[in-house]
Motif scaffolding. Structure first.
Motif, PDB file in Angstrom:
ATOM      1  N   ARG A 182      62.355  22.409  28.801  1.00 43.72           N
ATOM      2  CA  ARG A 182      63.147  21.203  28.982  1.00 43.72           C
ATOM      3  C   ARG A 182      63.376  20.500  27.642  1.00 43.72           C
ATOM      4  O   ARG A 182      64.459  19.997  27.357  1.00 43.72           O
ATOM      5  N   GLY A 183      62.342  20.466  26.799  1.00 42.67           N
ATOM      6  CA  GLY A 183      62.466  19.793  25.513  1.00 42.67           C
ATOM      7  C   GLY A 183      63.524  20.405  24.621  1.00 42.67           C
ATOM      8  O   GLY A 183      64.198  19.701  23.857  1.00 42.67           O
ATOM      9  N   ASN A 184      63.695  21.719  24.697  1.00 45.47           N
ATOM     10  CA  ASN A 184      64.672  22.394  23.842  1.00 45.47           C
ATOM     11  C   ASN A 184      66.112  21.989  24.136  1.00 45.47           C
ATOM     12  O   ASN A 184      67.016  22.321  23.364  1.00 45.47           O
ATOM     13  N   GLU A 185      66.334  21.284  25.232  1.00 42.39           N
ATOM     14  CA  GLU A 185      67.680  20.821  25.552  1.00 42.39           C
ATOM     15  C   GLU A 185      68.047  19.557  24.773  1.00 42.39           C
ATOM     16  O   GLU A 185      69.200  19.124  24.809  1.00 42.39           O
ATOM     17  N   PHE A 186      67.082  18.978  24.040  1.00 38.32           N
ATOM     18  CA  PHE A 186      67.317  17.706  23.363  1.00 38.32           C
ATOM     19  C   PHE A 186      67.456  17.896  21.850  1.00 38.32           C
ATOM     20  O   PHE A 186      67.119  18.935  21.291  1.00 38.32           O
ATOM     21  N   ASP A 187      67.941  16.829  21.206  1.00 40.07           N
ATOM     22  CA  ASP A 187      68.222  16.829  19.777  1.00 40.07           C
ATOM     23  C   ASP A 187      66.939  17.046  18.976  1.00 40.07           C
ATOM     24  O   ASP A 187      65.890  16.505  19.299  1.00 40.07           O
ATOM     25  N   ARG A 188      67.054  17.837  17.907  1.00 39.64           N
ATOM     26  CA  ARG A 188      65.905  18.087  17.045  1.00 39.64           C
ATOM     27  C   ARG A 188      65.758  17.034  15.960  1.00 39.64           C
ATOM     28  O   ARG A 188      64.710  16.984  15.293  1.00 39.64           O
ATOM     29  N   GLU A 189      66.732  16.202  15.764  1.00 42.28           N
ATOM     30  CA  GLU A 189      66.634  15.122  14.795  1.00 42.28           C
ATOM     31  C   GLU A 189      65.493  14.183  15.181  1.00 42.28           C
ATOM     32  O   GLU A 189      65.373  13.758  16.330  1.00 42.28           O
ATOM     33  N   MET A 190      64.649  13.856  14.231  1.00 38.48           N
ATOM     34  CA  MET A 190      63.474  13.007  14.445  1.00 38.48           C
ATOM     35  C   MET A 190      62.576  13.569  15.551  1.00 38.48           C
ATOM     36  O   MET A 190      61.844  12.832  16.220  1.00 38.48           O
ATOM     37  N   LEU A 191      62.647  14.891  15.732  1.00 37.19           N
ATOM     38  CA  LEU A 191      61.783  15.588  16.697  1.00 37.19           C
ATOM     39  C   LEU A 191      61.899  15.025  18.116  1.00 37.19           C
ATOM     40  O   LEU A 191      60.937  15.027  18.888  1.00 37.19           O
ATOM     41  N   LYS A 192      63.088  14.614  18.478  1.00 34.43           N
ATOM     42  CA  LYS A 192      63.299  14.068  19.814  1.00 34.43           C
ATOM     43  C   LYS A 192      62.992  15.099  20.897  1.00 34.43           C
ATOM     44  O   LYS A 192      62.582  14.746  22.004  1.00 34.43           O
ATOM     45  N   TYR A 193      63.185  16.368  20.580  1.00 36.76           N
ATOM     46  CA  TYR A 193      62.960  17.403  21.590  1.00 36.76           C
ATOM     47  C   TYR A 193      61.474  17.557  21.933  1.00 36.76           C
ATOM     48  O   TYR A 193      61.133  18.190  22.935  1.00 36.76           O
ATOM     49  N   ARG A 194      60.593  16.982  21.114  1.00 29.49           N
ATOM     50  CA  ARG A 194      59.160  17.061  21.403  1.00 29.49           C
ATOM     51  C   ARG A 194      58.611  15.749  21.966  1.00 29.49           C
ATOM     52  O   ARG A 194      57.410  15.608  22.144  1.00 29.49           O
ATOM     53  N   GLU A 195      59.466  14.815  22.258  1.00 30.64           N
ATOM     54  CA  GLU A 195      59.046  13.576  22.910  1.00 30.64           C
ATOM     55  C   GLU A 195      58.935  13.809  24.416  1.00 30.64           C
ATOM     56  O   GLU A 195      59.140  14.917  24.913  1.00 30.64           O
ATOM     57  N   ARG A 196      58.633  12.750  25.147  1.00 32.90           N
ATOM     58  CA  ARG A 196      58.502  12.865  26.601  1.00 32.90           C
ATOM     59  C   ARG A 196      59.878  13.060  27.245  1.00 32.90           C
ATOM     60  O   ARG A 196      60.782  12.255  27.042  1.00 32.90           O
ATOM     61  N   HIS A 197      60.001  14.106  28.035  1.00 30.65           N
ATOM     62  CA  HIS A 197      61.202  14.356  28.825  1.00 30.65           C
ATOM     63  C   HIS A 197      60.725  14.836  30.195  1.00 30.65           C
ATOM     64  O   HIS A 197      60.383  16.006  30.373  1.00 30.65           O
ATOM     65  N   CYS A 198      60.689  13.940  31.151  1.00 28.17           N
ATOM     66  CA  CYS A 198      60.064  14.218  32.438  1.00 28.17           C
ATOM     67  C   CYS A 198      61.045  14.841  33.425  1.00 28.17           C
ATOM     68  O   CYS A 198      62.262  14.613  33.341  1.00 28.17           O
TER      69      CYS A 198
END
Length: 792
Positions: free
Chosen positions: A109-125
């Motif tokens: 699920r995280g890989n669907e988000f932007d990699r800028e500022m590591l947003k893809y490794r934040e919480r995505h429920c």
């Protein structure tokens, strides 16, 4: 304005108490109705009972073996609840591929988000329609973690079967694989001589041992060895790291009994209040401190207390001497250090020292005389941190009148700061909580923990280490547990007032903001004990409490315990869901017999793994023969009853007729009716430790287990030995499963004290002749084995 309840606040209920006249009228009508209903019910003999009839009291009374058991353990309900059986099916077991499931940090699920500022490794429920409605399985060979403090240095490989870090960080001594376990030498990227020695070097620069520094945060913590060894100095660290290519680093920390959670310095604020930590630390944590106009250092400034320290080791510190080993150019390293120094200057931090690979900065105690080109935040709440975007402004500190005054108020040294009134309450920064309420809350929790330790004996025995308080209020639970070898993750639910997490940090404890409609930022099976006071009534109108219960099951270890305190109707719903999760539950009387509508439910999670399936580990089907008061166990063979389940429990947690006897980490079971003089038997049997060890040795010899591994210490049973005993006993049970057991003679021959594997029964020396006999198959023609009957 209504008076705010102390201890287990339910803030959303306060607005409902407005019209006093209407309440009196309604209460009067209800009183009349239930009086008539009660008179009618009293004339009818109940034909069915619920488990709510079996309660354990928490009155402050010493256990005296000479008193009648009815005065010691109260198994009768004071208020009977009639529960309708919903006939809902039990929750299924999830596929083993979900054994490591972290709902809000899933990589796919995280890989669907932007990699800028590591947003893809934040919480995505997950969305509501993506939620799992099944039980997360433990690995097939899962064992209970080592007991603290041994757990700091060891963990079972089968619990977290990941060798990646041991290979990738082999030279840095993060973690080693040694046979069936991991060993944590205390190494790290910057810990050349181990974390202990590294911390000693820091202690030469700033005071770590005088109680001034109590709370710390370790950004990008690895396996949290820094936090693990800081505990020796009475400093508790909130360690966090993302779920990334360094698979399971936070999981290892929690398995070791070290505070940690999944988290990252990304685009959002850290889920902690302002002015929380006495110290922040980064040891080559790979956070780009010089990027984004110093945004990450501004966030560190927000969570640091006035006068708090920031320690940085690794690149770019001492780059002129060390740059060749870092595979970066001198120009790049110089630019990074210049940017860090410039941001620190604009934050009005003072550089304390730069020595060897360390640099230490200190935040000012107030903002008087702080001339900075960076703007101060003009609006907003500095404590707001749940999904809150980072801001490029400095969080202002509370105003002071003199240069030497500490903004927000000075703190006492540890451990005094845990029990004195915190500055946020003293200065009325937390609306609705007074000094008197704070002191009263402390007394309430002392009383509650005195009760809890009787119910959950694993706490005073040191079997539980990781605890989470789902609704921590002002941290009274943590304060009352200080003398035990545990740590508490204090959770303050977001969107409910008042916000008390800052108070908890001022007391010297750690915690986090969280919304329980979402999954917690941790791996499965990471907490031994969970306290839920008023949580489910808070959330019952916001999300499905079934999903919260499944999340509790995910993060709770096998053989873990949950205590729920809530309204009667909510407890009814919780118990119904717990039954579907195959938990064992028991209601408990309130400590002071207060009739405030609050009920207490104790729940125990059974041991089971994905390899065997939950049903094979379920307690026996126990019934009582009304003809002769015999307790009949229809399903379970008895060879391994002394060793299974592994762990320590108490009579209030297990099924009504199943009474475990706690003996230094080994649970022996006997089938007793609730009316038996249980307390007297417990006391009697604890004095027979040497005899029980003799039985253990006999069985170990007969089933082929090495007796030399029995002890971890002089009096502690080795969990490895217990696990081997369980495996060996299960093998014997399988071999004897088709054996015919005699039904016309005693199962246990006390006088000869023999171990007769042919009868699948142990000889237990503390039972007296004539007290043991078999129940014949005539009692239950379908029984596969005879059952053990004990009469006192």
């Amino acid at each position: 304005m209504a008076r705010e309840p102390v201890g287990s606040p339910k803030y959303h209920l306060l607005d409902a108490r407005k019209n006093q006249a209407t309440r009196i009228l309604v209460v009067s009508g209800l009183f009349t109705f239930f009086y008539i209903l009660g008179a009618w019910q009293s004339s009818i003999a109940p034909t069915t009972h619920t488990n709510f009839r079996d309660k354990v009291g928490c009155e402050k009374a010493s256990i005296d073996a000479t008193r009648p058991s009815s005065e010691i353990l109260d198994f009768e309900s004071h208020h009977q609840l009639v529960i309708q059986d919903s006939h809902m099916p039990d929750f299924p077991i999830c596929n083993m591929s979900y054994s490591e499931y972290t709902p809000c940090q899933e990589v796919t699920r995280g890989n669907e988000f932007d990699r800028e500022m590591l947003k893809y490794r934040e919480r995505h429920c997950p969305r509501k329609d993506e939620l799992l409605h099944c039980l997360i399985p433990a690995p097939p060979k899962y064992k209970l973690p080592f007991k603290w403090p041994k757990s700091r240095d060891y963990a079972w490989y089968d619990n977290i079967p990941h060798k990646e870090l041991s290979i990738e960080k082999d030279r840095q001594n993060w973690i080693k694989v040694e046979g069936d376990r991991f060993r944590f030498p205390g190494g790290g990227t910057m810990f050349r001589h181990g974390a202990d020695s590294y911390i000693d070097e820091i202690n030469e620069l700033i005071p770590l041992s005088n109680g001034t520094i109590r709370t710390a945060i370790d950004t990008g913590c690895g396996v949290a060895s820094w936090g693990a060894y800081m505990l020796k100095r009475d400093i508790i660290t909130m360690s966090f790291a993302p779920r990334d290519t360094h698979e399971a680093q936070v999981w290892f920390a929690l398995e070791r009994g070290v505070p940690a959670m999944i988290g990252i310095m990304g685009s959002q604020r850290l889920p902690y209040p302002s002015r929380a930590f006495d110290m922040a630390h980064c040891a080559r944590c790979l956070i780009p401190w010089s990027k984004y106009d110093g945004l990450y250092l501004i966030e560190v400034d927000r969570v640091l207390r006035p006068g708090g320290y920031w320690i940085l080791s690794g690149p770019p510190i001492q780059w002129k001497k060390l740059w060749k080993g870092w595979e970066r150019t001198q120009e790049d390293l110089k630019h990074e250090q210049d940017e860090i120094e410039d941001t620190a200057k604009h934050l009005c931090w003072k550089k304390v020292i730069e020595k060897d690979a360390f640099s230490v900065w200190q935040k000012p105690i107030n903002h008087i005389g702080c001339n900075t080109t960076k703007k101060m935040c003009k609006s907003g709440n500095a404590d707001e941190a749940w999904y809150k975007e980072l801001e490029r402004c400095i969080s202002p500190m509370p105003e002071v009148s003199t240069h030497d005054e500490i903004s927000g108020g000075a703190l006492e040294k540890w451990p005094e700061r845990a029990t004195v009134v915190p500055p946020r309450i003293n200065n009325n920064f937390v609306k609705g909580i007074t000094k008197d309420m704070f002191q009263k809350d402390n007394e309430i929790w002392k009383e509650r923990v005195t009760c809890y330790k009787r119910i959950v004996t694993a706490i005073p025995q040191g079997r539980y280490r990781n605890i989470i308080d789902m609704n921590a209020y002002i941290g009274g639970f943590s304060a009352a547990l200080m003398k035990y070898p545990v740590w508490v993750m204090n959770v303050v639910p977001v969107n409910f007032r008042p916000d008390t997490l800052g108070v908890i940090y001022e007391r010297g404890f750690i915690g986090v903001y969280h919304d329980w409609c979402e999954a917690f930022s941790t791996y499965p099976r990471t907490y031994d004990f969970i306290h839920a006071g008023g949580v489910f009534s808070m959330y019952q109108d916001r999300c499905d409490i079934m999903d919260i219960m499944l999340e509790v099951d995910r993060i709770l270890r096998p053989e873990g315990t949950v205590i729920f305190r809530d309204e009667v109707n909510v407890i009814r719903s919780i118990r119904s869901i717990a039954k579907r999760m195959r938990w064992d539950t028991k209601t408990v009387d309130q400590e002071s017999q207060q009739q405030n509508g609050e009920k207490i439910l104790v729940a125990f999670k059974r041991y089971w793994t994905g390899g065997k399936g939950l049903e094979e580990y379920s307690p026996s089907r126990v019934e009582v023969d009304p003809n002769n008061d015999t307790v009949i166990d229809f399903d379970r063979p008895h060879l391994c009853d002394l060793f299974y389940p592994i762990g320590s429990y108490t009579q209030s947690v297990i099924d009504d007729t199943y009474t475990p006897l706690t003996l230094t980490g080994v649970s022996a079971y006997t089938h007793l009716k609730p009316t038996t003089k249980i307390s007297e038997e417990l006391i009697k049997r604890k004095n027979n430790w040497e005899q029980i060890l003799g039985v253990i040795s006999k069985v170990a010899s007969r089933v082929g287990v090495d007796k030399s591994s029995i002890f971890e210490k002089e009096t502690d049973i080795s969990s490895t030995f217990v696990h081997e005993m369980v495996q060996a006993c299960e093998n014997v049970e399988q071999q004897l499963s088709s054996s015919k057991i005699p039904t016309n003679q005693p199962i246990i021959d006390i006088e000869e004290t023999t171990v007769d594997l042919d009868t699948v029964i142990l000889d237990i020396p503390f039972l007296q002749p004539g007290n043991v006999q078999t129940n014949t198959e005539e009692t239950n023609p379908d029984a596969k084995t005879s059952a053990l009957e004990i009469r006192f």
